[in-house]
Design a protein around this motif. Structure first.
Motif, PDB file in Angstrom:
ATOM      1  N   THR A 150      91.174  24.543  42.869  1.00 30.63           N
ATOM      2  CA  THR A 150      89.987  23.700  42.814  1.00 30.63           C
ATOM      3  C   THR A 150      89.368  23.650  41.422  1.00 30.63           C
ATOM      4  OG1 THR A 150      88.539  25.535  43.455  1.00 30.63           O
ATOM      5  CG2 THR A 150      89.467  24.182  45.233  1.00 30.63           C
ATOM      6  N   PRO A 152      85.308  22.339  39.549  1.00 30.28           N
ATOM      7  CA  PRO A 152      83.927  21.995  39.897  1.00 30.28           C
ATOM      8  C   PRO A 152      83.584  20.527  39.689  1.00 30.28           C
ATOM      9  CG  PRO A 152      83.983  23.090  37.774  1.00 30.28           C
ATOM     10  CD  PRO A 152      85.384  23.138  38.309  1.00 30.28           C
ATOM     11  N   HIS A 153      84.484  19.774  39.031  1.00 31.48           N
ATOM     12  CA  HIS A 153      84.197  18.367  38.752  1.00 31.48           C
ATOM     13  C   HIS A 153      85.369  17.516  39.215  1.00 31.48           C
ATOM     14  CE1 HIS A 153      80.809  19.703  36.414  1.00 31.48           C
ATOM     15  NE2 HIS A 153      81.597  20.418  35.627  1.00 31.48           N
ATOM     16  N   PRO A 158      83.155  15.128  34.199  1.00 37.49           N
ATOM     17  CA  PRO A 158      82.105  15.878  34.891  1.00 37.49           C
ATOM     18  C   PRO A 158      80.852  15.053  35.118  1.00 37.49           C
ATOM     19  CG  PRO A 158      82.061  16.416  32.566  1.00 37.49           C
ATOM     20  CD  PRO A 158      83.197  15.433  32.761  1.00 37.49           C
ATOM     21  N   THR A 161      80.207  11.882  40.608  1.00 36.72           N
ATOM     22  CA  THR A 161      80.717  12.472  41.835  1.00 36.72           C
ATOM     23  C   THR A 161      81.942  11.696  42.296  1.00 36.72           C
ATOM     24  OG1 THR A 161      79.363  11.056  43.269  1.00 36.72           O
ATOM     25  CG2 THR A 161      78.379  13.146  42.510  1.00 36.72           C
ATOM     26  N   THR A 206      80.763  20.229  45.952  1.00 37.01           N
ATOM     27  CA  THR A 206      80.729  20.916  44.654  1.00 37.01           C
ATOM     28  C   THR A 206      82.085  21.452  44.211  1.00 37.01           C
ATOM     29  OG1 THR A 206      80.110  22.986  45.745  1.00 37.01           O
ATOM     30  CG2 THR A 206      78.317  21.579  44.948  1.00 37.01           C
ATOM     31  N   ALA A 207      83.125  21.267  45.004  1.00 38.75           N
ATOM     32  CA  ALA A 207      84.465  21.723  44.616  1.00 38.75           C
ATOM     33  C   ALA A 207      85.469  20.654  45.002  1.00 38.75           C
ATOM     34  CB  ALA A 207      84.807  23.048  45.284  1.00 38.75           C
ATOM     35  N   TYR A 208      86.455  20.470  44.141  1.00 34.62           N
ATOM     36  CA  TYR A 208      87.432  19.398  44.318  1.00 34.62           C
ATOM     37  C   TYR A 208      88.847  19.969  44.233  1.00 34.62           C
ATOM     38  CZ  TYR A 208      83.291  16.622  43.571  1.00 34.62           C
ATOM     39  OH  TYR A 208      82.031  16.085  43.682  1.00 34.62           O
ATOM     40  N   HIS A 238      92.048  16.540  40.057  1.00 36.42           N
ATOM     41  CA  HIS A 238      91.180  17.207  41.026  1.00 36.42           C
ATOM     42  C   HIS A 238      90.251  16.158  41.631  1.00 36.42           C
ATOM     43  CE1 HIS A 238      92.486  20.942  38.984  1.00 36.42           C
ATOM     44  NE2 HIS A 238      92.273  21.474  40.180  1.00 36.42           N
TER      45      HIS A 238
END
Length: 316
Positions: A150, A152-153, A158, A161, A206-208, A238
């Motif tokens: 994973t 975060p972006h 970043p 969404t 919040t996680a991809y 991601h």
């Protein structure tokens, strides 16, 4: 008629990668690629494998007349290929072994990889169902390993969404499809409203996960012992796993049940499904602006996804 990658460039690649005693005795350009040339090279020489695969990102190998420029545009080229190859290997997902990569200002960017001797998973579904079932089960575990990798972006930025990126790209695809197909043009307000409603229903994340992006059974090769090997990996990023699963569900059809995951967010899956259909209308129609040779296949993809998009926006 296009002038594709010169055989002399492919022979040079083999000499550099495998040595001067290895000679190319045959060159076959494989069908299917729209952004890069894929060649099977027959070899002879001490210690040489019977065949290898060469990838060429020469400009003349790319059939796309234009592409959107946003973070969801699938990457193409040697650099994203190498990055994806490294990331997938680190995540425990098998890809063809890299034998050599060549970046050049004077020649095409090239890569030489192993020629996986089995068939595609797509073909094995018909020709060898037990072997296909074994590979499908392992592919399910591969997807779990990728999902656990994973960031975060989302995508390659970043600043936004995943749902905002998906909505923006889907509205762009909708506008392009509406300009090319009167049925989509007539339904454009309803399709736009549906996209905004689906976007509004999505809750923050919040996680991809690591996703292939175009993982159909034709992009899964099988080794002789039925291990799955992922190809066409340059679009790796991601993003939402629902983005991956919308494509998996479409391409795997009745075989998708083995890959489905109860943890997927239904709201995100609905958004990605409609966005995917619109992408698969706009993209093939855009490709047909150029000289892509397999035109009936592209028209079929666009027609099927037009009907699906209209069905989702205009329920009976």
């Amino acid at each position: 008629m296009r002038d594709f990658t010169e055989p002399s460039e492919l022979r040079r690649l083999v000499r550099v990668a495998l040595g001067s005693r290895c000679r190319v005795t045959g060159v076959e350009r494989l069908r299917g690629g729209s952004k890069k040339g894929v060649y099977r090279l027959a070899l002879t020489g001490t210690g040489a494998p019977p065949t290898v695969i060469a990838y060429s990102w020469a400009p003349q190998e790319n059939f796309w007349p234009s592409v959107p420029t946003d973070p969801l545009t699938p990457a193409s080229g040697l650099a994203p290929f190498l990055a994806a190859h490294h990331t997938l290997n680190a995540a425990g997902a098998r890809t063809p072994h890299l034998l050599h990569a060549s970046e050049s200002a004077d020649h095409a960017d090239l890569a030489l990889v192993e020629d996986v001797p089995g068939d595609t998973l797509e073909r094995a579904f018909t020709t060898d169902p037990p072997r296909a079932a074994k590979a499908l089960a392992e592919l399910s575990f591969t997807l779990d390993r990728m999902s656990a990798h994973t960031a975060p972006h989302p995508a390659r930025t970043p600043a936004s969404t995943s749902e905002a990126l998906t909505l923006t790209r889907a509205l762009s695809d909708l506008a392009e499809a509406a300009a090319r197909d009167p049925r989509v043009s007539e339904a454009q307000p309803a399709l736009s409203d549906r996209l905004h409603a689906l976007h509004a229903a999505v809750t923050p994340r919040t996680a991809y996960s690591l996703v292939h992006g175009e993982l159909g059974p034709d992009h899964v090769l099988l080794t002789p012992d039925a291990h799955p090997v992922l190809i066409d990996i340059e679009g790796l990023l991601h993003f939402d796993p629902e983005h991956e699963h919308a494509f998996l569900r479409l391409r795997f059809g009745p075989h998708y049940a083995k890959l489905a995951r109860p943890s997927l967010d239904p709201a995100r899956l609905a958004l990605h499904t409609l966005a995917l259909h619109l992408s698969l209308v706009a993209g093939p129609l855009r490709l047909l602006d150029g000289d892509f040779p397999h035109r009936d296949a592209m028209r079929g993809i666009a027609e099927h996804n037009t009907r699906e998009a209209l069905r989702l926006a205009l329920p009976e």
